[in-house]
Design a protein around this motif. Structure first.
Motif, short mmCIF file in Angstrom:
data_model
loop_
_atom_site.label_atom_id
_atom_site.label_comp_id
_atom_site.label_asym_id
_atom_site.label_seq_id
_atom_site.Cartn_x
_atom_site.Cartn_y
_atom_site.Cartn_z
N LEU A 197 0.84 -1.20 0.00
CA LEU A 197 0.00 0.00 0.00
C LEU A 197 0.88 1.25 0.00
N ARG A 198 1.96 1.21 0.74
CA ARG A 198 2.89 2.35 0.80
C ARG A 198 3.40 2.66 -0.61
N THR A 199 3.76 1.65 -1.38
CA THR A 199 4.23 1.83 -2.75
C THR A 199 3.12 2.43 -3.62
N ALA A 200 1.90 1.91 -3.47
CA ALA A 200 0.77 2.42 -4.25
C ALA A 200 0.50 3.89 -3.91
N LEU A 201 0.55 4.23 -2.63
CA LEU A 201 0.34 5.61 -2.22
C LEU A 201 1.43 6.54 -2.76
N ASN A 202 2.64 6.06 -2.76
CA ASN A 202 3.76 6.83 -3.30
C ASN A 202 3.56 7.07 -4.80
N ASP A 203 3.13 6.03 -5.52
CA ASP A 203 2.86 6.17 -6.95
C ASP A 203 1.71 7.15 -7.20
N ALA A 204 0.67 7.06 -6.36
CA ALA A 204 -0.48 7.95 -6.51
C ALA A 204 -0.07 9.41 -6.27
N ALA A 205 0.76 9.65 -5.28
CA ALA A 205 1.23 11.00 -5.01
C ALA A 205 2.05 11.51 -6.20
N GLY A 206 2.87 10.64 -6.77
CA GLY A 206 3.66 11.02 -7.95
C GLY A 206 2.77 11.40 -9.12
N ALA A 207 1.68 10.65 -9.31
CA ALA A 207 0.74 10.95 -10.38
C ALA A 207 0.02 12.27 -10.12
N PHE A 208 -0.31 12.53 -8.86
CA PHE A 208 -0.96 13.78 -8.46
C PHE A 208 -0.07 14.97 -8.85
N TYR A 209 1.19 14.92 -8.45
CA TYR A 209 2.10 16.02 -8.76
C TYR A 209 2.38 16.12 -10.27
N ALA A 210 2.48 14.98 -10.94
CA ALA A 210 2.73 14.98 -12.38
C ALA A 210 1.57 15.65 -13.13
N THR A 211 0.36 15.51 -12.62
CA THR A 211 -0.80 16.16 -13.23
C THR A 211 -0.72 17.68 -13.05
N LEU A 212 -0.21 18.13 -11.90
CA LEU A 212 -0.13 19.56 -11.62
C LEU A 212 1.09 20.24 -12.25
N ASP A 213 2.14 19.47 -12.53
CA ASP A 213 3.40 20.05 -13.02
C ASP A 213 3.26 20.93 -14.27
N PRO A 214 2.52 20.53 -15.28
CA PRO A 214 2.48 21.38 -16.48
C PRO A 214 1.56 22.61 -16.36
N ILE A 215 0.80 22.71 -15.28
CA ILE A 215 -0.16 23.80 -15.13
C ILE A 215 0.53 25.01 -14.52
#
Length: 160
Positions: A107-125
């Motif tokens: 779950l820790r790995t999944a949460l880390n991946d989810a956080a990465g996806a969250f930031y990756a979505t915000l990065d180009p904005i």
């Protein structure tokens, strides 16, 4: 994932400054329009200034404005700076982690991946993208200046 109140208010401050580009804005203006206390704003403004997002000017004619162009300020960067100290879950905390599953937990790995996806979505904005061609937002964030309001009232009085 839940965004902290600090980051939420920081985004309001930055959007207000971007919407009022070209002039110094005051903490009192931001507090009124963005529904935040001036004391809380002072702390957030100080942090944003230390990070280079805002330029502040003290004194009677002081205020604040963006520290760099809105198109150069990216939302993912802001969120990383402001949210980084807040662990996503207990297992991400260095000191307060009491979970015995941390070393083997997927779950820790999944949460880390989810956080990465969250930031990756915000990065180009960019901050500019949030306000550009957003008339409803600009209507909220660009309060009528007292002198402009007085001119409008005087014009209405003359016409009527």
């Amino acid at each position: 994932m839940r965004v902290t109140k600090r980051t939420n208010i920081a985004m309001r401050v930055l959007m207000f400054c971007a919407a009022n580009n070209g002039r110094l804005v005051t903490k009192a203006e931001i507090a009124k329009v963005c529904n935040a206390s001036e004391n809380h704003l002072a702390q957030i403004i100080n942090q944003l200034a230390q990070l280079g997002y805002l330029h502040t000017q003290r004194g009677r004619n002081g205020g604040l404005q963006l520290g760099r162009p809105a198109e150069e300020i990216h939302i993912g960067e802001i969120f990383r700076e402001l949210e980084a100290p807040v662990p996503l879950a207990e297992c991400f905390a260095d000191v307060d982690n009491t979970c015995p599953l941390t070393e083997a937990c997927r779950l820790r790995t999944a949460l880390n991946d989810a956080a990465g996806a969250f930031y990756a979505t915000l990065d180009p904005i960019s901050l500019d993208a949030l306000i550009c061609d957003n008339k409803p937002l600009m209507h909220i964030l660009q309060p009528v200046q007292p002198c402009a309001a007085a001119r409008v009232q005087a014009d209405l009085a003359r016409a009527g």
